[in-house]
Design an enzyme around this catalytic site. Structure first.
Site, short mmCIF file in Angstrom:
data_model
loop_
_atom_site.label_atom_id
_atom_site.label_comp_id
_atom_site.label_asym_id
_atom_site.label_seq_id
_atom_site.Cartn_x
_atom_site.Cartn_y
_atom_site.Cartn_z
N CYS A 1 15.43 17.56 13.47
CA CYS A 1 16.41 18.62 13.20
C CYS A 1 15.62 19.81 12.66
CB CYS A 1 17.45 18.13 12.22
SG CYS A 1 16.74 17.75 10.63
N ARG B 1 11.94 14.11 11.19
CA ARG B 1 12.90 13.07 10.80
C ARG B 1 12.69 11.76 11.59
NH1 ARG B 1 17.27 15.76 8.31
NH2 ARG B 1 17.65 13.86 7.15
N ASP C 1 16.55 19.06 -1.52
CA ASP C 1 17.83 19.65 -1.10
C ASP C 1 18.25 20.84 -1.95
OD1 ASP C 1 19.48 16.54 -0.10
OD2 ASP C 1 17.85 17.71 0.77
N LYS D 1 28.28 14.30 -0.43
CA LYS D 1 28.09 14.06 1.02
C LYS D 1 27.13 12.90 1.23
CE LYS D 1 25.01 16.62 3.45
NZ LYS D 1 24.02 15.80 4.20
N ASN D 2 26.01 12.92 0.51
CA ASN D 2 24.96 11.94 0.77
C ASN D 2 25.22 10.59 0.14
OD1 ASN D 2 23.76 13.87 2.27
ND2 ASN D 2 22.17 14.39 0.79
N ARG E 1 28.91 21.83 6.98
CA ARG E 1 28.49 20.43 7.11
C ARG E 1 28.52 19.73 5.74
NH1 ARG E 1 22.90 19.59 8.87
NH2 ARG E 1 23.54 17.54 8.13
C1 EPZ Z 1 18.42 11.81 2.83
O1 EPZ Z 1 17.85 11.99 4.11
C2 EPZ Z 1 19.43 12.95 2.68
N1 EPZ Z 1 20.44 12.85 3.72
C3 EPZ Z 1 18.71 14.29 2.79
O2 EPZ Z 1 19.67 15.31 2.56
C4 EPZ Z 1 17.63 14.37 1.70
O3 EPZ Z 1 16.92 15.58 1.83
C5 EPZ Z 1 16.68 13.17 1.85
O4 EPZ Z 1 17.42 11.94 1.80
C6 EPZ Z 1 15.63 13.15 0.74
O5 EPZ Z 1 16.27 13.07 -0.50
C7 EPZ Z 1 21.44 11.96 3.59
O6 EPZ Z 1 21.50 11.20 2.65
C8 EPZ Z 1 22.48 11.95 4.67
P1 EPZ Z 1 14.28 10.24 3.74
P2 EPZ Z 1 16.87 10.84 4.73
O7 EPZ Z 1 14.33 9.10 4.67
O8 EPZ Z 1 17.35 9.50 4.30
C9 EPZ Z 1 10.22 10.78 6.07
C10 EPZ Z 1 20.87 17.30 2.96
O9 EPZ Z 1 20.54 18.49 2.97
N2 EPZ Z 1 10.63 9.56 6.81
O10 EPZ Z 1 14.19 9.98 2.26
O11 EPZ Z 1 16.72 11.12 6.17
C11 EPZ Z 1 11.11 11.96 6.46
O12 EPZ Z 1 10.66 12.57 7.65
C12 EPZ Z 1 19.98 16.25 3.61
O13 EPZ Z 1 21.92 16.86 2.44
C13 EPZ Z 1 9.71 8.97 7.67
O14 EPZ Z 1 8.59 9.44 7.83
O15 EPZ Z 1 15.52 11.19 3.97
C14 EPZ Z 1 10.96 12.86 5.26
O16 EPZ Z 1 9.77 13.58 5.38
C15 EPZ Z 1 18.73 16.86 4.24
N3 EPZ Z 1 10.09 7.85 8.35
C16 EPZ Z 1 10.85 11.87 4.09
O17 EPZ Z 1 10.47 10.61 4.67
C17 EPZ Z 1 11.33 7.30 8.21
O18 EPZ Z 1 11.61 6.26 8.84
C18 EPZ Z 1 12.15 11.69 3.32
O19 EPZ Z 1 13.09 11.21 4.21
C19 EPZ Z 1 12.24 7.92 7.33
C20 EPZ Z 1 11.88 9.05 6.63
#
Ligand code: EPZ
Length: 417
Positions: free
Chosen positions: A116, A121, A304, A22-23, A398
């Site tokens: 969410c 996020r 995850d 998915k990701n 999802r």
């Molecule tokens: C991706 O989300 C995945 N989703 C998530 O999987 C996964 O948990 C995550 O990466 C971490 O590996 C998809 O790929 C669609 P991040 P993403 O930006 O890109 C903070 C699932 O269950 N952050 O690496 O949104 C954020 O709040 C989902 O399949 C900021 O602060 O993750 C979090 O605490 C859930 N500012 C951390 O970084 C930003 O601008 C990691 O987020 C962006 C992120």
């Protein structure tokens, strides 16, 4: 209200070919609008997040055809650069269209994605990176962004955000700029995006490492690409073997991407066998506890998989502790597992879960709190003797393609309610 009905208490046994990731698929679908022609994506999982992304691509003017696990996208002509709130709200990863639309159309209008259930996020790192490339972004209810010309830049990410790195790549891959990105996310899904774009004619070095260099190219060409296996779905299936004292082999996977997960199972006393494109897990007898496990960015233990492992640790012989370091609110499954008599205490402030392992847990009626929390309840329900019901099945759908079918293939008893 949709539900899953699971009658647990028997070991899961067998082999399963794991669905596409998915990701990985979601950013590749966003990237397909950078190609003025046809993209053929094989092993594209048939899950609702992907369906939602395909709907968004259609509203942007793409023609979409799905033939089983192959999706064909024709992005020859786009008819806009706006993502509707209706669609964007359904799925957070619509934010990856920001970079892709800037790369293709030099402008984008995307609703500011809300938080969410697992955390706030924010998208500040996405906006920081895009502004470094020269984007002008107004933050209202919507993000109004323009990028007339991508400029040379060095972007140092304060946190290795998967989505922010992907957005920066998408916005700069077709340009005359050279962009150096540091402290990048090393997740396989970032590497996958770089592989996909390079197969389409891009020039990106370092995908999957903490330093990525994008040398912009004039255009990308049509491509047929096979999405890699979903490492989280693979890990979830291995958890089903561990929780039911079964033996499951996940096939068509890259064992290396699962090493943080398989290492934990080996420490718990499960028998783990690695093959060139498969991983097998067998569990007989009580599992050992894990004194402390921290979720970390790749290659650390993935956030995850945190909820799913919690379900397995609830059955271990001793006391375990999990510290969630990536998201702020990712222990919601614990409150549902307690309905099954799992002995779990959550310290929300410290983001710690204290799990006292028990020999047995009981079936219960529960509610999936989010995607991976729902998978955790499935893993626990398969272990409990008797009939469990998991409401809000949509969360699971999802990210998991035909969860009931996968469980039945492995000898379990699961049906849609
Ligand atoms: C991706 O989300 C995945 N989703 C998530 O999987 C996964 O948990 C995550 O990466 C971490 O590996 C998809 O790929 C669609 P991040 P993403 O930006 O890109 C903070 C699932 O269950 N952050 O690496 O949104 C954020 O709040 C989902 O399949 C900021 O602060 O993750 C979090 O605490 C859930 N500012 C951390 O970084 C930003 O601008 C990691 O987020 C962006 C992120």
């Amino acid at each position: 209200m949709s539900s899953l009905i699971i009658t647990g208490g028997r070991p899961l046994m067998g082999e399963i070919k794991v669905q596409g990731s998915k990701n990985a698929a979601l950013p590749l679908l966003a990237a397909s609008i950078l190609i003025k022609g046809t993209t053929v994506l094989e092993r594209c999982p048939d899950i609702s997040d992907v369906a939602c992304m395909l709907e968004i691509l259609k509203t942007l003017g793409c023609t979409i055809v799905r033939e089983e696990e192959t999706v064909i996208i024709d992005a020859q002509v786009l008819k806009g650069h706006t993502v509707s709130r209706k669609n964007a709200e359904k799925m957070r990863s619509s934010i990856s269209l920001l970079g892709a639309l800037l790369g293709r159309e030099a402008q984008a209008e995307i609703p500011l994605p809300g938080g969410c259930s697992i955390g706030k996020r924010p998208v500040d790192l996405h906006l920081m990176a895009l502004r470094k490339l020269g984007a002008e972004i107004e933050e209202k209810e919507e993000l109004h962004a323009t990028l007339s010309e991508c400029t040379d830049a060095e972007i140092v990410f304060p946190y290795p955000s998967v989505g922010a790195v992907q957005n920066a790549i998408l916005a700069s891959v077709i340009s005359q700029a050279t962009v150096v990105m540091k402290n990048c996310a090393r997740e396989p899904e970032v590497e996958e995006l770089c592989c996909f774009l390079n197969c389409a004619g891009a020039d990106i070095r370092g995908g999957g490492t903490d330093t990525i260099v994008v040398r912009g190219v004039k255009e990308l060409h049509e491509i047929r690409y096979t999405v890699r296996a979903d490492r989280i779905v693979a890990g979830t299936c291995l958890c089903m073997a561990a929780s039911t004292q079964g033996t499951v082999t996940v096939c068509s996977v890259n064992p290396f991407e699962l090493s943080a997960i398989t290492d934990v199972f080996a420490r718990m006393g499960c028998m783990v066998q690695l093959y060139s494109d498969a991983v097998s897990l067998s569990r007989k007898g009580r599992m050992k506890e894990i004194p402390l496990l921290k979720t970390m960015p790749y290659p650390g233990f993935p956030t995850d998989m945190q909820s799913q492992l919690m379900s397995v640790l609830a059955l271990a012989a001793g006391n375990s502790v999990i510290r969630e370091t990536v998201f702020e609110n990712r222990f919601r499954a614990a409150y549902e597992l307690k309905k099954m008599q799992a002995d779990i205490t959550i310290n929300e402030k410290e983001q710690l879960a204290f799990i006292r392992g028990r020999k047995h847990i009981s079936p219960a009626e529960m509610r999936a709190p989010d995607l991976r929390g729902g998978a955790a309840l499935v893993i626990a329900a398969l272990a409990a003797e008797g009939r469990s019901i998991i409401e809000d099945r949509e969360y699971i759908e999802r990210g998991y393609q035909d969860m009931p079918g996968v469980i039945r293939l492995l000898g379990g008893d699961c049906e849609n309610g």
